[in-house]
Motif scaffolding. Structure first.
Motif, PDB file in Angstrom:
ATOM      1  N   ILE A 128      -1.849  -8.341 -19.431  1.00  0.00           N
ATOM      2  CA  ILE A 128      -1.082  -8.353 -18.550  1.00  0.00           C
ATOM      3  C   ILE A 128       0.147  -7.082 -18.393  1.00  0.00           C
ATOM      4  CG2 ILE A 128       0.912  -9.944 -17.926  1.00  0.00           C
ATOM      5  CD1 ILE A 128      -0.942 -12.043 -18.865  1.00  0.00           C
ATOM      6  N   THR A 129       0.400  -6.699 -17.452  1.00  0.00           N
ATOM      7  CA  THR A 129       1.313  -5.606 -17.094  1.00  0.00           C
ATOM      8  C   THR A 129       2.381  -5.806 -16.203  1.00  0.00           C
ATOM      9  OG1 THR A 129       1.583  -3.427 -16.550  1.00  0.00           O
ATOM     10  CG2 THR A 129      -0.275  -4.510 -15.465  1.00  0.00           C
ATOM     11  N   SER A 130       3.493  -5.408 -16.728  1.00  0.00           N
ATOM     12  CA  SER A 130       4.585  -5.800 -15.667  1.00  0.00           C
ATOM     13  C   SER A 130       4.828  -5.155 -14.386  1.00  0.00           C
ATOM     14  CB  SER A 130       6.001  -5.893 -16.699  1.00  0.00           C
ATOM     15  OG  SER A 130       6.267  -4.287 -16.821  1.00  0.00           O
ATOM     16  N   LYS A 131       4.171  -3.833 -14.562  1.00  0.00           N
ATOM     17  CA  LYS A 131       4.045  -2.844 -13.314  1.00  0.00           C
ATOM     18  C   LYS A 131       2.574  -2.497 -13.007  1.00  0.00           C
ATOM     19  CE  LYS A 131       6.909   0.080 -11.934  1.00  0.00           C
ATOM     20  NZ  LYS A 131       7.771   1.554 -11.771  1.00  0.00           N
ATOM     21  N   PRO A 132       1.977  -3.547 -12.352  1.00  0.00           N
ATOM     22  CA  PRO A 132       0.521  -3.174 -11.954  1.00  0.00           C
ATOM     23  C   PRO A 132       0.449  -1.785 -11.342  1.00  0.00           C
ATOM     24  CG  PRO A 132       1.337  -5.238 -10.813  1.00  0.00           C
ATOM     25  CD  PRO A 132       2.393  -4.745 -11.699  1.00  0.00           C
ATOM     26  N   LEU A 181      -8.174  -0.649  -1.748  1.00  0.00           N
ATOM     27  CA  LEU A 181      -6.952  -0.911  -2.697  1.00  0.00           C
ATOM     28  C   LEU A 181      -7.245  -1.909  -3.779  1.00  0.00           C
ATOM     29  CD1 LEU A 181      -4.325  -0.072   0.105  1.00  0.00           C
ATOM     30  CD2 LEU A 181      -5.427   1.620  -1.351  1.00  0.00           C
ATOM     31  N   MET A 182      -7.223  -1.581  -4.928  1.00  0.00           N
ATOM     32  CA  MET A 182      -7.401  -2.533  -6.079  1.00  0.00           C
ATOM     33  C   MET A 182      -6.042  -2.699  -6.801  1.00  0.00           C
ATOM     34  SD  MET A 182     -11.274  -1.366  -6.942  1.00  0.00           S
ATOM     35  CE  MET A 182     -11.022   0.621  -6.629  1.00  0.00           C
ATOM     36  N   GLY A 183      -5.543  -3.806  -6.966  1.00  0.00           N
ATOM     37  CA  GLY A 183      -4.352  -4.056  -7.676  1.00  0.00           C
ATOM     38  C   GLY A 183      -4.705  -4.275  -9.321  1.00  0.00           C
ATOM     39  N   GLU A 184      -4.269  -3.762 -10.291  1.00  0.00           N
ATOM     40  CA  GLU A 184      -4.415  -3.804 -11.603  1.00  0.00           C
ATOM     41  C   GLU A 184      -3.975  -5.456 -11.965  1.00  0.00           C
ATOM     42  OE1 GLU A 184      -1.788  -1.621 -13.932  1.00  0.00           O
ATOM     43  OE2 GLU A 184      -2.999  -1.720 -15.873  1.00  0.00           O
ATOM     44  N   THR A 185      -5.184  -6.059 -12.577  1.00  0.00           N
ATOM     45  CA  THR A 185      -4.866  -7.453 -12.784  1.00  0.00           C
ATOM     46  C   THR A 185      -5.370  -7.934 -14.059  1.00  0.00           C
ATOM     47  OG1 THR A 185      -4.869  -9.873 -11.818  1.00  0.00           O
ATOM     48  CG2 THR A 185      -6.793  -8.298 -11.438  1.00  0.00           C
ATOM     49  N   SER A 194       0.292  -8.485  -8.865  1.00  0.00           N
ATOM     50  CA  SER A 194      -0.548  -7.494  -8.391  1.00  0.00           C
ATOM     51  C   SER A 194      -0.743  -7.397  -6.814  1.00  0.00           C
ATOM     52  CB  SER A 194      -1.867  -7.669  -9.094  1.00  0.00           C
ATOM     53  OG  SER A 194      -2.746  -6.635  -8.766  1.00  0.00           O
ATOM     54  N   ALA A 195      -0.740  -8.590  -6.226  1.00  0.00           N
ATOM     55  CA  ALA A 195      -1.050  -8.690  -4.701  1.00  0.00           C
ATOM     56  C   ALA A 195       0.259  -7.988  -4.025  1.00  0.00           C
ATOM     57  CB  ALA A 195      -0.776 -10.166  -4.352  1.00  0.00           C
TER      58      ALA A 195
END
Lengths: 255, 255, 255, 255
Positions: A128-132, A181-185, A194-195
């Motif tokens: 889990i990341t705060s800035k994906p 485009l793929m959001g880190e999740t 992420s969206a």
């Protein structure tokens, strides 16, 4: 119905070189959340529905007691750049049908003038990341160059499954250029954050404004819905299992 | 045979706006028990049979030693409202085939003048109740309004699997209005009581009389048959497994 | 696209009775390693690509960030004997599709004048050997006779799965003669040594030279890649599983 | 090739109302052993071969090193009653394909004048008996009557899976009369004794002589082969598993 799908065209809007955005469900539901939010926020207008025997053989009951057959929906927005959005609740139920449905989607897209596609999805990292970050892949190096400065990290290696990958792969051979485009999740949670990261990049690229307030709200609501969903899934799984059970019992029972 | 199914029309009865009732097997066999009972009780007349490569590849041996290929059957009853009933032992063996068979059913139904459909099924609750409720879902709000006062609890949310759902979902797009009636049921038992509840609502809606005495009797018989069935299923499962086993052994054995 | 596959012909080289070599992935990746090495070492020229909905519904991201749709590729080499090589990353995803793709391959091969085929694969022994044997099977006794002295051990009994077998089996009925070469291999490792043994026999049979230095190097590199691969596979499996998970959750979530 | 199968007709024998005997593999391999023995013992002549993408995608290597594509074969014998025998190593690999192949078989059978069919199979009892009974099922009561006195025990209830059932079920609707003969068998052993019992009944019904000496011998040989087979199956299963393993690794490995 056609072998693959029937497209019910409600309206034929006049669009100028529309850009297709694909947001069918996938990893972390990142693409779907982004697409559904974009559609609602920008008040996009549904103009076509795709039905297919390759979507699950069921209907969902809506809050008012009426039913809805699984479908994919095309909505549009006229603006500086005209946009067409593909949303839906499911992808094809077999590998071959995912291929066929992506071919069908491209056929329809080209028919309404689409020459460029963005597909939205998630990239699982397990943490889990705060800035994906927003990762990308594209149909050409030229396209990658054009997107330098948009905050997309173009990826080396890996694979993209389902429509988000196939629209690029099949599109390439048909003169349609496309970027995924793929959001880190994390991968195991429905990820509105992420969206949001994906939508911000998309908004920049398309030069449009997409309000995010409702999305943050949706993120919290999603949290709450998750508990209900888990309960309903458990129920439906029992439902299907008992159906299978009776199916297999039936031939003996009813002679 | 057609790609999906062959319909053998035995008789072409003159029917006036017939209403189609679907009662294929599903959860708790509620729909099937209700339909089979209705057919027998009202002495409905079989007028068409549907055969399909999407029904199980087997025959059942009848008490007199002759065989029967799995099929779906259409029966009719002329009355204040003409009725056509769809009964059968199986649904399609793959998700896609359930969709195709529902399309085929609607095609035939419309061909004989059907504009309205009731589908019968069960709704799993996981608990046993002495007075099962009858839940409903419909293709339009207007239709829900029309059924107010008939004792149907229109449901919010959830899904309906197989023909009972698809005939609504596919029918909607073809101008066919439809209501699904689902009897509250435990889910793990064959539920004649739930079937009775569904039939009572249906009888009221169709304004016909359906004697229930035989159904109560059938409920007890079902209980007894269940023990036999369990034994036979165990036998058949061994049968199929050993067939598979030999299948996989065969290529090596027979060179 | 055609029901089975689309073949994109880039160039129509003038070939004289070309011999087709098939090297799609299979046991120990023996055939694939042999074919890929041969293509690179002999600088063979790609002249056609085959795309199919029966290959996995995904794209792979290349080191430069662009994507590639799974395909099979035909390359050629003109020489004493003209050669056409079929390489690829996958075989058909279902049993039927493997059959259809082999039919399609033969159709195209005959169209460009192919009358003779070699298929390359591995034969699992479960043990590691320093000097792997090369086993063979053929479409006729005459062909077996012709290959005496080439170091091929013609096998008695057993089965050959996938394209390496089907091109022989289907080819026989179409006047195409074919030999399958199978390198002895452990079965649980990617076996460049076995691939080398197969290539040496093939080189002798075709009367060509294939340098093996790079292959030995590749063998070591393969070793290193294996560790990375295992990590990535684990990641992708989680990816797919979570996708499936969300798919099944979706119908309830999005009403 | 046709969507379902290609039939290669080697010879068009002049047959008078030939009776079709089906002996594809099933429970206890009873039908297959009976059919293969009958063909060999009566020196029946192969006149047609059926190939299909619904048979396993592989070839078997024969003792002389040549390969054979899975097929079904039609052989004939002219006599008091002309006979056509259907033998093979496999049934269709999917439920739907078993249906399609049975339709195809009947189409061809009718084309060569067949109006009556006997299908041979096993009936699992789970116990070993020294004098296996022969059970039967038929397409009409008239046919059951005609077979009184032939030693067939016509069965009440149960199901017949695969071609042995489908040829009756589909045949009925096409004016083809058929009887299924099922030898009582344990279910977990390859049962030459049960096959002998079936053949004796069949010989009586067809009024022909079938020597059984070789079959008894075959029974012992089968015993010996079983040990070899078990070893080979284990080997092939590993073969296929490792193939699957590499298939799934491939997309990552080959970028």
């Amino acid at each position: 119905m056609d072998e693959v799908a029937a497209i019910n065209v409600i309206e034929r809007p006049k669009l100028k070189d529309p850009i297709l955005i694909e947001s069918l469900p996938g990893i972390g539901l990142v693409g779907k959340i982004a697409g559904d939010h974009m559609r609602d926020e920008l008040k996009m207008v549904k103009f076509a529905e795709l039905y297919s025997p390759f979507l699950p053989p069921q209907v969902t009951i809506q809050p008012d007691g009426t039913v809805r057959l699984p479908s994919m929906e095309f909505s549009y927005l006229k603006g500086k750049k005209d946009i067409v959005l593909l949303t839906g609740d499911f992808q094809g139920i077999t590998p071959e049908s995912q291929y066929r449905l992506s071919e069908k989607t491209l056929e329809f897209a080209k028919d309404i003038g689409v020459k460029k596609v963005y597909t939205l999805g998630g990239l699982e990292t397990g943490s889990i990341t705060s800035k994906p970050k927003v990762y990308g892949a594209a149909t050409s190096k030229k396209l990658i160059e054009e997107h330098k400065g948009s905050g997309i990290v173009f990826k080396e290696g890996g694979a993209i499954f389902g429509a988000s990958g196939l629209l690029l792969g099949i599109g390439m051979g048909q003169g349609v250029e496309a970027v995924c485009l793929m959001g880190e999740t994390h991968g195991q949670i429905i990820d509105a954050k992420s969206a949001e990261a994906v939508l911000k990049v998309l908004a920049k690229v398309l030069d449009i404004e997409i309000g995010m307030a409702a999305l943050s709200e949706k993120s919290k609501e999603t949290e709450r819905q998750m508990n209900q969903i888990r309960k309903m899934i458990a129920e439906q799984t029992r439902f299907e299992k008992s159906e299978e059970k009776f199916m297999s019992e039936t031939p003996t029972y009813i002679r």
